[in-house]
Design a protein around this motif. Structure first.
Motif, PDB file in Angstrom:
ATOM      1  N   TRP A 299      14.757   5.130  -3.582  1.00 49.25           N
ATOM      2  CA  TRP A 299      14.866   5.701  -4.883  1.00 49.25           C
ATOM      3  C   TRP A 299      15.952   6.742  -4.837  1.00 49.25           C
ATOM      4  N   PRO A 300      16.586   6.809  -5.888  1.00 51.09           N
ATOM      5  CA  PRO A 300      17.773   7.898  -5.944  1.00 51.09           C
ATOM      6  C   PRO A 300      17.365   9.188  -5.583  1.00 51.09           C
ATOM      7  N   GLN A 301      18.256   9.758  -4.885  1.00 53.03           N
ATOM      8  CA  GLN A 301      18.284  11.213  -4.082  1.00 53.03           C
ATOM      9  C   GLN A 301      18.088  12.209  -5.509  1.00 53.03           C
ATOM     10  N   SER A 302      18.853  11.996  -6.486  1.00 54.84           N
ATOM     11  CA  SER A 302      18.850  12.932  -7.737  1.00 54.84           C
ATOM     12  C   SER A 302      17.368  13.083  -8.388  1.00 54.84           C
ATOM     13  N   MET A 303      16.541  12.290  -8.059  1.00 58.48           N
ATOM     14  CA  MET A 303      15.097  12.172  -8.517  1.00 58.48           C
ATOM     15  C   MET A 303      14.059  12.624  -7.543  1.00 58.48           C
ATOM     16  N   GLY A 304      14.650  13.166  -6.454  1.00 57.13           N
ATOM     17  CA  GLY A 304      13.834  13.344  -5.233  1.00 57.13           C
ATOM     18  C   GLY A 304      12.941  14.812  -5.636  1.00 57.13           C
ATOM     19  N   TRP A 305      13.020  15.600  -6.655  1.00 56.66           N
ATOM     20  CA  TRP A 305      12.454  16.867  -6.918  1.00 56.66           C
ATOM     21  C   TRP A 305      11.106  16.206  -7.349  1.00 56.66           C
ATOM     22  N   ILE A 306      10.818  14.833  -7.753  1.00 52.71           N
ATOM     23  CA  ILE A 306       9.455  14.404  -8.416  1.00 52.71           C
ATOM     24  C   ILE A 306       8.474  14.418  -7.166  1.00 52.71           C
ATOM     25  N   VAL A 307       8.995  14.422  -5.907  1.00 53.95           N
ATOM     26  CA  VAL A 307       8.133  14.217  -4.703  1.00 53.95           C
ATOM     27  C   VAL A 307       7.348  15.591  -4.723  1.00 53.95           C
ATOM     28  N   TYR A 308       8.031  16.687  -5.019  1.00 57.84           N
ATOM     29  CA  TYR A 308       7.407  18.000  -4.756  1.00 57.84           C
ATOM     30  C   TYR A 308       6.253  18.239  -5.427  1.00 57.84           C
ATOM     31  N   PRO A 309       5.883  18.030  -6.836  1.00 56.70           N
ATOM     32  CA  PRO A 309       4.720  18.161  -7.523  1.00 56.70           C
ATOM     33  C   PRO A 309       3.606  17.135  -7.006  1.00 56.70           C
ATOM     34  N   ILE A 310       4.074  15.924  -6.469  1.00 54.27           N
ATOM     35  CA  ILE A 310       3.267  14.867  -6.193  1.00 54.27           C
ATOM     36  C   ILE A 310       2.576  15.362  -4.936  1.00 54.27           C
ATOM     37  N   CYS A 311       3.543  15.703  -3.746  1.00 57.17           N
ATOM     38  CA  CYS A 311       2.876  16.237  -2.402  1.00 57.17           C
ATOM     39  C   CYS A 311       1.954  17.333  -2.737  1.00 57.17           C
ATOM     40  N   LEU A 312       2.306  18.165  -3.585  1.00 56.38           N
ATOM     41  CA  LEU A 312       1.646  19.803  -3.639  1.00 56.38           C
ATOM     42  C   LEU A 312       0.164  19.192  -4.215  1.00 56.38           C
ATOM     43  N   VAL A 313      -0.106  18.406  -5.047  1.00 53.05           N
ATOM     44  CA  VAL A 313      -1.166  17.775  -5.587  1.00 53.05           C
ATOM     45  C   VAL A 313      -2.177  17.168  -4.364  1.00 53.05           C
ATOM     46  N   LEU A 314      -1.507  16.160  -3.617  1.00 50.93           N
ATOM     47  CA  LEU A 314      -2.049  15.524  -2.694  1.00 50.93           C
ATOM     48  C   LEU A 314      -2.247  16.553  -1.495  1.00 50.93           C
ATOM     49  N   ILE A 315      -1.569  17.423  -1.126  1.00 51.16           N
ATOM     50  CA  ILE A 315      -1.686  18.313  -0.097  1.00 51.16           C
ATOM     51  C   ILE A 315      -2.857  19.223  -0.431  1.00 51.16           C
ATOM     52  N   TRP A 316      -2.926  19.837  -1.611  1.00 48.13           N
ATOM     53  CA  TRP A 316      -3.976  20.665  -2.194  1.00 48.13           C
ATOM     54  C   TRP A 316      -5.476  19.704  -2.063  1.00 48.13           C
ATOM     55  N   GLY A 317      -5.331  18.431  -2.513  1.00 48.25           N
ATOM     56  CA  GLY A 317      -6.673  17.699  -2.234  1.00 48.25           C
ATOM     57  C   GLY A 317      -7.032  17.476  -0.768  1.00 48.25           C
ATOM     58  N   LEU A 318      -6.103  17.275  -0.065  1.00 49.42           N
ATOM     59  CA  LEU A 318      -6.560  17.041   1.295  1.00 49.42           C
ATOM     60  C   LEU A 318      -7.141  18.369   2.137  1.00 49.42           C
ATOM     61  N   GLY A 319      -6.530  19.558   1.497  1.00 46.10           N
ATOM     62  CA  GLY A 319      -7.138  20.753   1.880  1.00 46.10           C
ATOM     63  C   GLY A 319      -8.315  21.045   1.558  1.00 46.10           C
ATOM     64  N   GLU A 320      -8.746  20.611   0.300  1.00 47.63           N
ATOM     65  CA  GLU A 320     -10.102  20.745  -0.240  1.00 47.63           C
ATOM     66  C   GLU A 320     -11.038  20.010   0.444  1.00 47.63           C
ATOM     67  N   VAL A 321     -10.588  18.619   0.949  1.00 50.60           N
ATOM     68  CA  VAL A 321     -11.463  17.789   1.548  1.00 50.60           C
ATOM     69  C   VAL A 321     -11.852  18.208   2.661  1.00 50.60           C
ATOM     70  N   VAL A 322     -10.742  18.583   3.654  1.00 46.02           N
ATOM     71  CA  VAL A 322     -11.202  18.971   4.913  1.00 46.02           C
ATOM     72  C   VAL A 322     -11.863  20.565   4.995  1.00 46.02           C
ATOM     73  N   SER A 323     -11.642  21.454   4.058  1.00 45.26           N
ATOM     74  CA  SER A 323     -12.298  22.503   3.975  1.00 45.26           C
ATOM     75  C   SER A 323     -13.880  22.321   3.619  1.00 45.26           C
ATOM     76  N   ARG A 324     -14.315  21.617   2.599  1.00 45.49           N
ATOM     77  CA  ARG A 324     -15.541  21.405   2.176  1.00 45.49           C
ATOM     78  C   ARG A 324     -16.457  20.534   2.789  1.00 45.49           C
ATOM     79  N   PHE A 325     -15.720  19.583   3.652  1.00 39.88           N
ATOM     80  CA  PHE A 325     -16.547  18.606   4.329  1.00 39.88           C
ATOM     81  C   PHE A 325     -16.438  18.478   5.871  1.00 39.88           C
ATOM     82  N   PHE A 326     -15.455  19.550   6.286  1.00 46.95           N
ATOM     83  CA  PHE A 326     -15.492  19.645   7.736  1.00 46.95           C
ATOM     84  C   PHE A 326     -15.307  21.053   8.204  1.00 46.95           C
ATOM     85  N   SER A 327     -14.156  21.812   7.850  1.00 49.34           N
ATOM     86  CA  SER A 327     -14.032  22.992   8.699  1.00 49.34           C
ATOM     87  C   SER A 327     -14.981  24.013   8.306  1.00 49.34           C
ATOM     88  N   ARG A 328     -15.174  24.252   7.055  1.00 51.83           N
ATOM     89  CA  ARG A 328     -16.312  25.175   6.624  1.00 51.83           C
ATOM     90  C   ARG A 328     -17.554  24.911   7.100  1.00 51.83           C
TER      91      ARG A 328
END
Length: 376
Positions: free
Chosen positions: A322-351
């Protein structure tokens, strides 16, 4: 009694996490190389991508402030801290996620998964694991070079937990000696960093610099516990501190030429001022800041796990050409997925695991106290 959460400090932690994510994505997909480079200032995009080290310094000061504030609130003063329960509580909070992360990374290295295999001379899973649990991962990485994905974040955890391993015994010192040593460490941090040359990793991850930065946070907690200003002074001090931080994080290169080593000292002082101001007066920020606060509350889980999402997203992006010029799209997608993973780890494991371990530690400590003091 649990310490009430401070919304402003949670927002600071959330902002720091966003800078870390921006750094680890920016190394691989720089925002300045996307279409955003045509519409946003270059200094802003660079600031969003290359302030990961500054973000960790923010974490260090926040950590020192929050831990010391909780001790003061619970025991009345730092010298009343109980070393064994304190260390056990830290272990209950930190170890479950750390053990799980190292286990997963070890499996990925064993099966030869791309991006997670140790290939550099001197780097092995056993060496990295020993360094992580031995609290010298920053030293190991400075000696053997940047580690593979997922491991690199552990350098800051080594410095932080090394500090807290000795913190309760340090708190038992005479108050004047204690404050004097904290001041000395805080002053030494930027001075020592200015003397470091050659090894890029050690310049960013030096133990003394990190310990001194945490000491700044502890000092601010002592100030906050003993003095509270009236009027708008916290607002003024917080604003000045934020400007000092931004001068280093996004200021023009002319500032670096004018203050090559002094700018980092200004940055550290700015963090301390902003943290203290937020400690005095929590700036709620309105309903729109709830997501940043929540990310800050999940900072530990997100910090340890975000590289799994980053590496997967970058690999998928590049695999599909995919073109480098559209790479900014990766940022919000990653943020949502990373946030979701953090919620799962916190709620079902670490806490849940931390709660069970904390309860066991509290139970054992109460039994020890009763044996030693049967009349209590």
């Amino acid at each position: 009694m649990a310490m009430k959460r401070n919304a402003a400090l949670d927002c600071m932690r959330g902002a720091a996490i966003l800078l870390v994510l921006g750094n680890h994505l920016g190394i691989r997909i720089p925002l300045a190389h996307t279409v955003l480079g045509n519409v946003l200032p270059h200094w802003l995009l660079v600031g969003m991508n290359y302030n990961g080290g500054e973000a960790v310094s923010i974490f260090f000061v926040l950590s020192g402030f929050l831990i010391a504030s909780r001790v003061i609130q619970r025991f009345g003063s730092l010298d009343q801290i109980q070393p064994l329960p304190f260390i056990a509580h830290r272990a209950a909070r930190i170890l479950p996620c750390l053990v799980a992360l190292v286990t997963v990374l070890g499996l990925l290295d064993y099966i030869g998964f791309e991006d997670y295999r140790f290939v550099k001379p001197g780097q092995t899973f056993s060496g990295a694991a020993m360094a992580a649990f031995g609290l010298y991962f920053n030293v190991w990485q400075a000696r053997h070079g940047w580690s593979v994905a997922g491991w690199t974040v552990l350098w800051s955890l080594s410095i932080e937990e090394l500090f807290y391993l000795f913190f309760p015994f340090f708190c038992r010192l005479n108050s004047r000696i204690r404050v004097g040593l904290l001041v000395a460490l805080a002053i030494t941090a930027p001075i020592y960093r200015a003397t470091l040359h050659g090894n890029e990793i050690w310049r960013e991850q030096a133990t003394l610099t990190g310990v001194g930065t945490i000491a700044m946070g502890v000092l601010m907690a002592i100030v906050a516990a003993n003095y509270r200003p009236r009027g708008h002074w916290p607002v003024v001090m917080g604003a000045v501190g934020l400007l000092m931080m931004l001068a280093e994080m996004g200021g023009p290169m002319s500032l670096w030429h004018l203050l090559p080593n002094g700018l980092i000292a200004i940055f550290y002082a700015g963090i301390a001022m902003l943290v203290l101001a937020c400690g005095w007066r929590s700036f709620e920020g309105g309903s729109g800041s709830w997501w940043v606060r929540r990310i800050g509350q999940l900072s530990y889980e997100i910090y340890l796990t975000h590289m799994f999402v980053v590496m997967a997203a970058v690999r998928i992006w590049k695999h599909n050409h995919w073109p480098q010029s559209m790479g900014w799209i990766v940022y919000p997608i990653c943020l949502v997925l990373i946030w979701g993973l953090g919620e799962v780890v916190s709620r079902f494991f670490s806490r849940p695991v931390a709660f069970l371990l904390d309860r066991e530690v509290a139970s054992r400590f109460r039994r020890t106290v009763l044996v030693q003091n049967p009349n209590m």
